[in-house]
Design a protein around this motif. Structure first.
Motif, mmCIF file in Angstrom:
data_model
loop_
_atom_site.group_PDB
_atom_site.id
_atom_site.type_symbol
_atom_site.label_atom_id
_atom_site.label_comp_id
_atom_site.label_asym_id
_atom_site.label_seq_id
_atom_site.Cartn_x
_atom_site.Cartn_y
_atom_site.Cartn_z
ATOM 1 N N ALA A 266 0.896 -1.242 0.017
ATOM 2 C CA ALA A 266 0.120 0.063 0.097
ATOM 3 C C ALA A 266 0.982 1.237 -0.029
ATOM 4 N N ASP B 170 -1.534 2.778 -9.358
ATOM 5 C CA ASP B 170 -1.593 2.099 -8.042
ATOM 6 C C ASP B 170 0.022 1.559 -7.919
ATOM 7 N N THR B 171 0.316 1.118 -8.787
ATOM 8 C CA THR B 171 1.816 0.521 -8.873
ATOM 9 C C THR B 171 3.091 1.123 -9.407
#
Length: 320
Positions: free
Chosen positions: A232, A257-258
């Motif tokens: 996260a 997100d990554t």
């Protein structure tokens, strides 16, 4: 100490090969934050060996660090590096941590620590002034340095204690990794240091126990696990930003997100990834699970078992 009006320093602590360079790079992208790299190595690798800054220039030709030297010491040539390194060796050593982490210092040690910390205070203030940032990040990691700095009443010290599974760290320390910043004659050599599994495990214990002791002494500390950060990243970075005194609504540098976008930097020392720029995919390095052989894995697990359990590495199957 917390509550001072001196430079606000986010000190990344823990054992090397725990993802601290990547974490610092991401923090550098936040408004008001300047990452310095591993300042503990500036004196030898920068001033003596003239290794490359994160921007790619030799330390002596980096305009940022030239301006910092001017602001801190009236120019790097005016600083007696040999004398400071001798002073540093008399206080910033792992063997002194039990004394440095205690409730009081003896008079002789205290004089040396005060003199040592004043050099760091001047350096941090200069980086803050030259960069225009409110928070400066020192990813030196060494608990001995943090233990020295805790005695300064002119540094707002906040420790970001980064922990990674000891078995992953041991595997990383076993690998051969080139140092692209190294120059001929560098004291550190052309490759990053390699340690056997047992030595890594003992250092992992010592560093992490030391930072736990500093937290109990009242040094503001936030512990972050590498594995949680990789699962996260945005949530973790926002938590760190608030701990460092930034607004909770600060803009984050993530691309989806990554992935993250990284700008050129002036980190003076650290993992070779400090030279990477542009879009970087965030992937947890889990190679140790298949590459760390059974004997070394059992050795590291046995030597670090109490702290592995304390940090939650046996709480679920993923950490086993």
């Amino acid at each position: 100490m917390a509550g001072t009006t001196g430079p606000r320093v986010l000190f990344i602590g823990g054992l090397g090969r725990s993802g601290s360079t990547l974490l610092e790079r991401i923090l550098c992208e936040l408004p008001g934050v300047c990452g310095m790299g591993e300042i503990v190595h500036l004196w030898q690798r920068g001033l003596v060996d003239d290794e490359r800054c994160g921007c790619g220039e030799p330390f002596s030709r980096c305009e940022f660090w030239r301006r910092v030297g001017d602001a801190a010491f009236g120019g790097w040539p005016k600083m007696d590096i040999a004398a400071f390194q001798e002073l540093k060796a008399s206080v910033d050593r792992t063997r002194f941590v039990p004394l440095l982490a205690g409730p009081v210092l003896g008079a002789a040690l205290r004089r040396r620590v005060v003199e040592h910390d004043d050099v760091y205070r001047r350096l941090y203030e200069a980086v803050q002034a030259v960069s225009g940032c409110d928070v400066v990040v020192d990813s030196s990691k060494h608990v001995s340095l943090a233990s020295c700095l805790r005695w300064s009443e002119a540094i707002d010290l906040r420790v970001l204690h980064v922990v990674r599974d000891a078995r992953a760290v041991a595997y990383s320390w076993s690998k051969t990794v080139a140092r692209p910043e190294a120059v001929e004659g560098s004291a550190e050599g052309a490759y990053m240091a390699r340690w056997p599994a047992g030595k890594t495990a003992l250092h992992w214990d010592a560093q992490n126990l030391g930072f736990g002791a500093l937290a109990r002494r009242g040094v503001p500390t936030l512990r972050v696990r590498y594995e949680d950060f990789m699962r996260a990243p945005a949530e973790t970075v926002r938590e760190i930003a608030v701990f460092a005194g930034l607004e909770a609504t600060v803009s984050l540098p993530f691309d989806g997100d990554t992935a993250v976008r990284l700008s050129p930097n002036h980190q003076v020392a650290g993992n070779p990834m400090r030279f990477r720029t542009g879009r970087v995919e965030l992937r947890a390095d889990e190679a140790w699970r298949t590459e760390l052989n059974g004997t070394r894995r059992r050795l590291v697990t046995g030597l670090t078992l109490p702290l592995l359990a304390r940090y939650g590495y046996f709480a679920d199957r993923a950490g086993a």
